[in-house]
Scaffold this active site. Structure first.
Site, short mmCIF file in Angstrom:
data_model
loop_
_atom_site.label_atom_id
_atom_site.label_comp_id
_atom_site.label_asym_id
_atom_site.label_seq_id
_atom_site.Cartn_x
_atom_site.Cartn_y
_atom_site.Cartn_z
N ASP A 164 41.06 33.66 34.39
CA ASP A 164 40.31 34.28 35.48
C ASP A 164 41.13 35.12 36.45
O ASP A 164 40.61 35.57 37.47
CB ASP A 164 39.56 33.20 36.27
N GLU A 165 42.42 35.35 36.16
CA GLU A 165 43.20 36.19 37.07
C GLU A 165 44.31 36.92 36.34
O GLU A 165 44.79 36.47 35.31
CB GLU A 165 43.78 35.37 38.24
N ASP A 201 41.26 38.38 40.90
CA ASP A 201 40.97 36.96 40.77
C ASP A 201 39.46 36.77 40.76
O ASP A 201 38.78 37.11 41.73
CB ASP A 201 41.60 36.22 41.97
#
Length: 365
Positions: free
Chosen positions: A106-107, A11
């Site tokens: 983003d993860e 993350d």
């Protein structure tokens, strides 16, 4: 325990805001809010850790964020830049394993049980990935959770944020879960948290004491998911190609409205865009869903399923009129309108998600 999997959840830390601080050194160490104009009806897409100290968080109205931190730098999102960085990070993941399941820009989950490097330690892989991200993105940091299933890996990645790593082994899992506040359980939102607290369930240890039957009684079929994760069980595989379940568009209005004819005009424009998008992607769906958000931020959806694929604008508008009449729109002012089509025929690809008009505000950690 047989066939223990090695799952990593990566993350990025305050991703959009960190990219802005990286690209503009004057923003380093300062409260940064990525989102709309604080004088408009925009929401916070992301904020730096410096801004979070003022109680600012994703999805908060920018006007509220401005009141809490008037000296913050408000930046318009640059999604083309975030996407480019996200693709670079994904390439790093794919160096180690083909089993990469992106959840957003983003993860992502990675299954490294068997990996391209032949490294037996998932912790070592997570550390190498974090170092490579830092180097190749010129200073962006990522947090990692390492465990034997997706639930624990995801929760673990949040423990030592920012720029940290948490490993939960099978031996450590029971104690970790027992101590975990109920709001930290993935899938437990505000409403569910409130219901659980009312039932005396404050943490994992409390959740573990509730029988499967009772959890299903209180929470429907989701009850079995809560029961399993309370006992450290999550058999969901890392899926490299998550199927897209719906195609939709939505728009936040400049001012709250209570005129249903005006709402239908706006919905007509959105419906045209949805039909165009479905044709472009060669998709056919059977279920039409209306989404709206009232002035008080309460969201509701209403759906109808057809025997044939939805493609006719006239039919869509006739049904949207019925669905809209089945809400409190008109009696209550509305701030957001959206339409999605789901229940696709045939094989689909990509990820779920509404497309925000004009800007797709993602929410990140």
């Amino acid at each position: 325990m047989h066939d223990i999997r090695k799952i990593i959840h990566i993350d990025m830390d305050a991703f959009y805001a960190s990219v802005e601080q990286r690209d503009n050194h004057e923003l380093k160490g300062k409260p940064v809010i990525v989102g709309g104009d604080p004088q408009s009806r925009g929401v916070v897409a992301a904020c730096s850790y410096e801004a979070r100290k003022f109680g600012i968080h994703s999805a908060m109205p920018c006007a509220t964020a401005y009141k809490r931190c008037p000296h913050a730098a408000f930046i318009r999102p640059r999604f083309d830049v975030y996407k480019a960085v996200s693709l670079l990070i994904r390439e790093i993941f794919l160096d180690y394993t083909d089993l990469v399941e992106p959840l957003s820009l983003d993860e992502a989950f990675l299954d490294v049980t068997i990996n391209n490097k032949g490294i037996s330690s998932a912790t070592q892989i997570a550390q190498q990935i974090r170092r490579e991200i830092f180097k190749k993105t010129e200073g962006l940091t990522a947090s990692a959770g390492v465990s034997f299933n997706k639930f624990l890996a995801k929760v673990a990645s949040d423990v030592n944020k920012p720029n940290g790593i948490t490993v939960i082994t099978p031996g450590q899992a029971p104690f970790f879960i027992d101590q975990l506040p109920i709001r930290k359980f993935f899938g437990v939102g505000k409403v569910t948290e409130e219901r659980m607290l009312n039932l005396g369930i404050k943490n994992g240890a409390d959740l573990k004491k509730v029988s499967l039957e009772n959890l299903i009684h209180y929470f429907g079929k989701t009850g079995s998911y809560y029961y399993n994760i309370a006992h450290g069980r999550d058999s969901r595989p890392v899926q490299p190609n998550r199927e897209r379940k719906s195609y939709g568009k939505e728009t936040t209005l400049n001012t709250d409205i209570d005129d249903t004819n005006q709402m239908l005009d706006i919905l007509g424009e959105i419906a045209r865009k949805v039909i165009e998008g479905l044709r472009r992607e060669d998709r056919q769906g059977l279920t039409l869903t209306l989404k709206l958000k009232y002035y008080d931020f309460q969201s509701v959806t209403r759906s109808v399923t057809f025997p044939e694929p939805i493609s006719d604008l006239k039919l869509i508008m006739e049904n949207l009129k019925i669905l809209l009449a089945n809400t409190e729109a008109g009696d209550k002012k509305v701030r957001l309108l959206g339409i999605s089509v789901s229940n696709f025929l045939g094989v689909q690809k990509n990820t779920d998600g509404w497309v925000q008009l004009p800007l797709p505000f993602g929410i990140e950690g």
